[in-house]
Design an enzyme around this catalytic site. Structure first.
Site, short mmCIF file in Angstrom:
data_model
loop_
_atom_site.label_atom_id
_atom_site.label_comp_id
_atom_site.label_asym_id
_atom_site.label_seq_id
_atom_site.Cartn_x
_atom_site.Cartn_y
_atom_site.Cartn_z
N ARG A 205 0.80 -1.25 0.05
CA ARG A 205 0.11 0.11 -0.10
C ARG A 205 0.86 1.21 -0.05
O ARG A 205 2.14 1.16 0.37
CB ARG A 205 -0.93 0.08 1.32
CG ARG A 205 -1.67 -1.25 1.45
CD ARG A 205 -2.45 -1.20 2.76
NE ARG A 205 -3.38 -2.43 3.12
CZ ARG A 205 -2.87 -3.56 3.46
NH1 ARG A 205 -1.54 -3.80 3.76
NH2 ARG A 205 -3.74 -4.54 3.71
N HIS A 312 -3.49 3.29 -5.85
CA HIS A 312 -3.82 1.93 -5.31
C HIS A 312 -4.26 0.70 -6.16
O HIS A 312 -4.05 -0.48 -5.80
CB HIS A 312 -5.12 2.35 -4.41
CG HIS A 312 -5.43 1.33 -3.20
ND1 HIS A 312 -4.50 0.88 -2.43
CD2 HIS A 312 -6.29 0.19 -3.44
CE1 HIS A 312 -5.07 -0.09 -1.56
NE2 HIS A 312 -5.92 -0.60 -2.32
N ARG A 315 -1.59 -1.84 -6.53
CA ARG A 315 -1.60 -2.98 -5.53
C ARG A 315 -2.49 -4.15 -6.25
O ARG A 315 -2.22 -5.35 -5.90
CB ARG A 315 -2.04 -2.55 -4.26
CG ARG A 315 -2.41 -3.63 -3.16
CD ARG A 315 -2.66 -2.95 -1.97
NE ARG A 315 -3.50 -3.73 -1.11
CZ ARG A 315 -3.07 -4.76 -0.40
NH1 ARG A 315 -1.59 -5.01 -0.38
NH2 ARG A 315 -3.75 -5.54 0.67
N HIS A 337 -3.04 -9.55 4.60
CA HIS A 337 -4.29 -9.80 5.17
C HIS A 337 -4.16 -10.83 6.49
O HIS A 337 -3.38 -11.78 6.45
CB HIS A 337 -5.16 -10.11 4.09
CG HIS A 337 -5.62 -9.28 3.31
ND1 HIS A 337 -6.73 -9.56 2.28
CD2 HIS A 337 -5.14 -8.08 3.05
CE1 HIS A 337 -6.64 -8.28 1.41
NE2 HIS A 337 -5.89 -7.52 2.17
N TYR A 346 11.27 -14.69 8.73
CA TYR A 346 11.87 -13.92 7.34
C TYR A 346 12.53 -14.82 6.49
O TYR A 346 12.42 -14.73 5.30
CB TYR A 346 12.56 -12.74 7.81
CG TYR A 346 13.24 -11.93 6.85
CD1 TYR A 346 12.70 -11.32 5.77
CD2 TYR A 346 14.88 -11.75 6.81
CE1 TYR A 346 13.15 -10.59 4.77
CE2 TYR A 346 15.42 -11.10 5.96
CZ TYR A 346 14.44 -10.33 4.97
OH TYR A 346 15.00 -9.66 3.67
#
Length: 374
Positions: A205, A312, A315, A337, A346
Site C-alpha cells: 500500500r 492504489h 496494488r 491480510h 523472514y
C-alpha cells in the site's frame, strides 16, 4: 367494601384525569418510586392493558426506564466516541462522520425518538448528496452507537434495521498490464519510478511504501520487511502506525529484476542512515499523497493509461498478477491480510513460496521488457 378490595389491581393503578383520559401508574422496579406511564389512554380498559404489558416486561426483565431514552443522541454519540479504543486516524474519521453526517439530522433528538423510518429517510437523503461508501460508513457508525444504547438499556431496539445498508458493492478496479506499469514508471519523475514498480510487483500500500526505511530493504535476498504504515491526519500531521493485525507485519519478496532500480534509487533518492526513508517528497521531506498526486496524474496521462486508474490500483494489479501462481493463503500472506497461519520467519519467506511468486512476476517483467528466458 369487600367487592372493592377484590377488584383492586395487584400491580399498579389507573385513574381518570381532568381531561377525561386515563392514566396508568406503577412502582418503578429500580427505585420503588411511583411513576406514570409515558402516555395516557382513551379508556380505562386501555390503561389497564398498558399496565399488564408493563408488568409483563418487568417480570421478564425486559423493562427499560422510559426516561433513559430521553438522552440526546448528540451527547450520547460524543460520549460513545470518547469511550472507544481507536487509532488516531480512525478516531478522526469517526469524529468527522458523526459531525458531518449524523449530528445535523439526529444530534438534537432523543435516542428513543429515532425510528427506522427516520433512519431510512436520512440514508436516502445522504445518498443523494454523498458517495455510497461514505453513507455506508455513517450508517455503520450510527448502528454501532445505537447498539451500545441498547446494551446500556437506554432503548429497547436499534432502529438501524435497513437490510443491505451496511455494505456496498465495490466496483471492479482496473488491472494494468506489465507494459502499462512500466509505461507509467518510465514517465514519472525518477524519484518515484521505484515507488510505482514496487507498488505493482509487491502489492504494498502507499502508506506501507512511504514508511519504508533503508533497513527494511534486503538487497541480498530481494525482499522488503513491512513493519509499519504511514498515516496522515486531516491536519496534515504524519505518523507511523502499527498494522491493523499481526499479518500486516511481514516480509515481501520482490522480483530480482528490480534490484538495479532498487540500488539506483537507494543511491540517489533515499534518506541517509539505516532509518532514512526510502521514499521522500520532492523537497527531501516526507512523502505525502498530496506532493505525489500531480506527478502520478501527469505520468498516467503521458503513458496513455486510463484516468480511471488510481495509484492504489497498482496494488490490485500486483495481487492479480501474483494470484496466478499462488494459493489463497500465500496470497493473503503476501498482501498482509489476517488469516489463521503459523508465524512466518523472514528467511523462510524469502527462500520459499513468496520468493517463487516474486520470481514468477520477474519472468513476466523479462518477457515484457524483451529479455525472454532462453
Amino acid at each position: 367494601m369487600a367487592n372493592n378490595q377484590g377488584k383492586r389491581r395487584r400491580f399498579g393503578s389507573v385513574r381518570k384525569l381532568n381531561s377525561g383520559r386515563w392514566q396508568a401508574r406503577y412502582r418503578d422496579p429500580s427505585t420503588g418510586q411511583l411513576r406514570s406511564a409515558e402516555e395516557t389512554y382513551v379508556t380505562k380498559t386501555d390503561a389497564e392493558v398498558a399496565l399488564t404489558h408493563i408488568e409483563a416486561d418487568i417480570t421478564r426483565g425486559q423493562w427499560n426506564d422510559p426516561d433513559a431514552g430521553k438522552v440526546v443522541f448528540g451527547e450520547y454519540a460524543t460520549a460513545w466516541l470518547k469511550d472507544r479504543k481507536l487509532a488516531a486516524r480512525s478516531r478522526e474519521r469517526h469524529e468527522s462522520v458523526i459531525r458531518l453526517h449524523l449530528l445535523p439530522t439526529f444530534g438534537g433528538r432523543s435516542l428513543s425518538s429515532i425510528t427506522t423510518t427516520q433512519v431510512r429517510a436520512w440514508r436516502t437523503a445522504c445518498l443523494e448528496r454523498t458517495g455510497e461508501p461514505t453513507v455506508v460508513k455513517a450508517y455503520q457508525i450510527m448502528r454501532a452507537i445505537l447498539n451500545t444504547a441498547v446494551d446500556d438499556e437506554l432503548i429497547r431496539r436499534n432502529p438501524c434495521r435497513i437490510k443491505g445498508a451496511d455494505r456496498y458493492d465495490v466496483p471492479e478496479r482496473p488491472v494494468l498490464s506489465v507494459a502499462e506499469v512500466y509505461a507509467v514508471a518510465d514517465a514519472i519523475a525518477p524519484r518515484y519510478r521505484l515507488l510505482v514498480l514496487l507498488a505493482a510487483f509487491t502489492g504494498l500500500r502507499f502508506g506501507e511504501l512511504a514508511s519504508l526505511r533503508r533497513r527494511d530493504v534486503d538487497t541480498e535476498n530481494a525482499a522488503l520487511m513491512v513493519r509499519r504504515a504511514q498515516a496522515e491526519m486531516q491536519t496534515g500531521a504524519l505518523f507511523d502506525k502499527a498494522p491493523k493485525s499481526e499479518a500486516g507485519v511481514r516480509p515481501v519478496a520482490f522480483p530480482t529484476e528490480l534490484l538495479p532500480d532498487v540500488k539506483q534509487h537507494l543511491d540517489g533518492f533515499a534518506g541517509t542512515g539505516r532509518d532514512g526513508h526510502v521514499f521522500l517528497g520532492p523537497q527531501g521531506g516526507r512523502l505525502r499523497r498530496s506532493n505525489f498526486r500531480d506527478d502520478w496524474i501527469n505520468a498516467r496521462t503521458t503513458a496513455k493509461v486510463t484516468a480511471a486508474v488510481h495509484f492504489h490500483d497498482l496494488r490490485h494489479t500486483g495481487n492479480t498478477l501474483a494470484a496466478s501462481g499462488a494459493s489463497l493463503r500465500e496470497l493473503m500472506t503476501r498482501m498482509g491480510h489476517s488469516t489463521p497461519r503459523a508465524a512466518l520467519i523472514y528467511q523462510h519467506v524469502v527462500g520459499g513460496r513468496d520468493r517463487e511468486i516474486a520470481d514468477q512476476l520477474g519472468s513476466m517483467i523479462r518477457k515484457e521488457r524483451g529479455d525472454v528466458d532462453s
